[in-house]
Scaffold this motif. Sequence first.
Motif, mmCIF file in Angstrom:
data_model
loop_
_atom_site.group_PDB
_atom_site.id
_atom_site.type_symbol
_atom_site.label_atom_id
_atom_site.label_comp_id
_atom_site.label_asym_id
_atom_site.label_seq_id
_atom_site.Cartn_x
_atom_site.Cartn_y
_atom_site.Cartn_z
ATOM 1 N N SER A 3 2.016 -3.136 -4.901
ATOM 2 C CA SER A 3 1.656 -1.980 -4.350
ATOM 3 C C SER A 3 1.892 -0.676 -4.929
ATOM 4 N N GLU A 4 2.748 -0.752 -5.829
ATOM 5 C CA GLU A 4 3.285 0.218 -6.611
ATOM 6 C C GLU A 4 2.101 0.876 -7.456
ATOM 7 N N THR A 7 -0.788 5.009 -4.370
ATOM 8 C CA THR A 7 0.016 6.239 -3.974
ATOM 9 C C THR A 7 0.406 5.832 -2.649
ATOM 10 N N ALA A 8 1.159 6.604 -2.244
ATOM 11 C CA ALA A 8 1.924 6.531 -0.699
ATOM 12 C C ALA A 8 0.805 6.782 0.289
ATOM 13 N N ASP A 9 0.128 7.727 -0.163
ATOM 14 C CA ASP A 9 -1.054 7.930 0.757
ATOM 15 C C ASP A 9 -2.264 7.667 0.373
ATOM 16 N N SER A 341 -5.280 6.830 -6.161
ATOM 17 C CA SER A 341 -5.335 7.370 -4.602
ATOM 18 C C SER A 341 -6.353 6.926 -4.113
#
Length: 432
Positions: A3-4, A7-9, A341
């Motif tokens: 999952s890295e 992006t977090a979003d 992203s």
Amino acid sequence: MSSELFTADFKAAPYWWDGVPRPELAPSEPPKQADVVIVGSGYTGLHAALQIARSGRSTVVLDAEAAGFGCSTRNGGQISTSIKPGLAELTRRHGEARAVAILQEGRRSLKWIGAFIRDEGLDCDFRVAGRFHAAHSPGQYEELARQVDNQPKGLAVACHVVPRAEQRDEIGSDLYHGGALYAEHASLDPARYHQGLLERVMVAGAELVPFCPATAITRSGQGFVVETPRGTIQARDVVVATNGYTGPLTGWLRRRVIPIGSYMIATEPLDPALMDRLMPRNRIVSDTRKVVYYYRASPDRRRILFGGRVSLSETDPRRSGPKLHADLSAIFPELATTRISHSWCGFVAYTFDELAHIGRHDGIHYAMGYCGSGVGMASYLGMRLGQQVLGLPEGATAFDGLPFQTRPFYSGNPWFLAPSVLFYRWRDRLAR
């Protein structure tokens, strides 16, 4: 895949929707009657609607989803001359005069969309960026050079070859073996373009009814009855503009288009200096592989938008994203640790002859099958389709009357896609 890489979003949705979310049109009931009902609110349907509504005819546009939910707001925003077969192949099939006319339509579509955007004042980041078509092998470069040097008389376009020694002036990669630059090819933000078109269609008086699929179309006297979950509409004319989303509503058309998922990713924002190295002239880029990739910088030059076919069958964008990222990193090794992203998919429609088709079957008007070149050609043929519905002589095109081919036992499910992709990948790898 870790999952890295995301992006977090991260969003499993088109990058374009960040700036232009799907429009929230007020729920409405379709009218009981209309001069014209159009099924599909992408480029084809809206351009047809604009012509028809501006003529004063009552026009209703139906969509099973939000307006523009399909590939009209999911594509890469590249605009070319749109015709895939060359003069020799088209001449073999249709004769020289028809072949020349078809190719001229492609060139006309490119010029027309630029003029339309300018005349309508659409704010959609349209620019004549030029396209660098990269050769994935030395042999393909030689073939491109032959094509550029031997353009048919009267059909020449502004282009020149770029040898490998000069390639980094166009793209910051050593993967390719040179390429050809098509100076007049263009780009835009597809969602902003769609939104501007939608607004003009509504100002013209057309009624947009989202989340209201047409479930049946039947003859009724001199017109049609269009059934929906919210009631029926009596219509003089019906237009089907569903392209890669053509389904059982129109079985005859469904048997003639091949829906193919085209997958895209957007990178996280890049350092401006890195972007200047990778995409120094802000071109749109494609390559000579049969299983093609296409990419560009985002309009603000902060991200790279990268698309292509990465799986044998349709898959989830969370699975296609890492595969596209691996291919992007092969072109630009500097992006190996850059995160994704956005990852998304849209369905384009191919045809068995690799040509778009426009016409009328059982009284129903249609245009579809843009073979991955839908921004320009769907817009242009949507406009011509609207003129044909109105009975205007300028609606005539070189595509009129072309046989719309299918294959025995094909019903709309492209079972042959996986072996075809395998074959073409094998051929791409063997290219010299």
